[in-house]
Design a protein around this motif. Sequence first.
Motif, mmCIF file in Angstrom:
data_model
loop_
_atom_site.group_PDB
_atom_site.id
_atom_site.type_symbol
_atom_site.label_atom_id
_atom_site.label_comp_id
_atom_site.label_asym_id
_atom_site.label_seq_id
_atom_site.Cartn_x
_atom_site.Cartn_y
_atom_site.Cartn_z
ATOM 1 N N ASP A 59 40.046 46.922 41.380
ATOM 2 C CA ASP A 59 41.097 46.235 40.630
ATOM 3 C C ASP A 59 41.301 46.883 39.262
ATOM 4 N N ALA A 64 44.670 48.787 37.746
ATOM 5 C CA ALA A 64 45.300 48.445 36.471
ATOM 6 C C ALA A 64 45.420 49.675 35.578
ATOM 7 N N ASN A 122 48.481 41.174 36.560
ATOM 8 C CA ASN A 122 47.893 41.160 37.902
ATOM 9 C C ASN A 122 47.128 39.866 38.157
ATOM 10 N N ASP A 148 49.569 37.092 38.760
ATOM 11 C CA ASP A 148 50.139 37.176 40.106
ATOM 12 C C ASP A 148 49.168 36.643 41.146
ATOM 13 N N GLU A 149 47.875 36.920 40.947
ATOM 14 C CA GLU A 149 46.876 36.413 41.891
ATOM 15 C C GLU A 149 46.775 34.893 41.811
#
Length: 302
Positions: free
Chosen positions: A80, A84, A102, A105-106
């Motif tokens: 992850d 990024a 991110n 969004d998760e």
Amino acid sequence: MPARHSASFFLVLIDARPLQHAAWSEFHAARKLAEKAARDLHRHEETDTLAYERWLHGTFPQLVTTLRELHAEVTRKARDMHHAQFMANVTGRSVKKVWKENREDEADPAADERDHEPESEHESSSHSDYTRADDDGDDDEFASRPSAPTPDSPAARDIYRRLVQHLHPDRGGEWTPARENLWHQVQQAWAARDADWLSRLEIEWDTANDQIGPDSSLSRLRRAIAELHAARRDTERKLRNYRHSPAWRFTLSEKKRPQLQRRLNSELQEDLVALQRHLAYLNDTIAAWESPTPSERRHRAK
């Protein structure tokens, strides 16, 4: 007038039986060596490795479980973070902003369906390239782009064609589990363009189906001998790697089990410490990325 000389032709017959006999003997010797290597390989993969895995999980159940969970967490977070960093580089935004987006969004999957700023052609292409690379990557810390296809090999291509002619379902014959398994191995070996692996598979097929005998042509026997040597090279290459594994001849070394247990306990503890340190580093980096910026702190203060 000069005398005319008539052309003479001679038919020479060569008895190839002594050469065939010698080649057949050489074939037998090469096959014995290849079969011994194949038995060692089969024993390691089908017997010793399974026995070692059972013993390992039974001897260090908690430690193995902890290591597996830590490794999965480290792999996920590192991937992850890499994603990024990559997106920050290609879009020109800060890595902190990309990371927070991110995470948002998760937390809110519906956010993916909302309208975003249109990407430039360069950004869209770069993101697409990375996504394909990330999807095809393995579980290493940083997934890499797929490697280039292995160059074609004339020897591998010739062996592959012969095997396909023998094994393809359209060629008829009973489609047994053994034939299906061999077919899948042939496809894997061809994908790797591994001529030695394909040679070993061809020898297995020829031997199992009596394609080679003492009355085979000398050229066929010579080719079979070369294939046996190639098959043995392929097997020995795998065995050389396996010999460094703690599972090597595990079922034959029960007396050395206490020594192995002490050594593995030490190595697993070292792995545990290394993973914990790596995870701590990742968590510290993530905490820094998730910390509020000066503007965010001023906004909250208001």
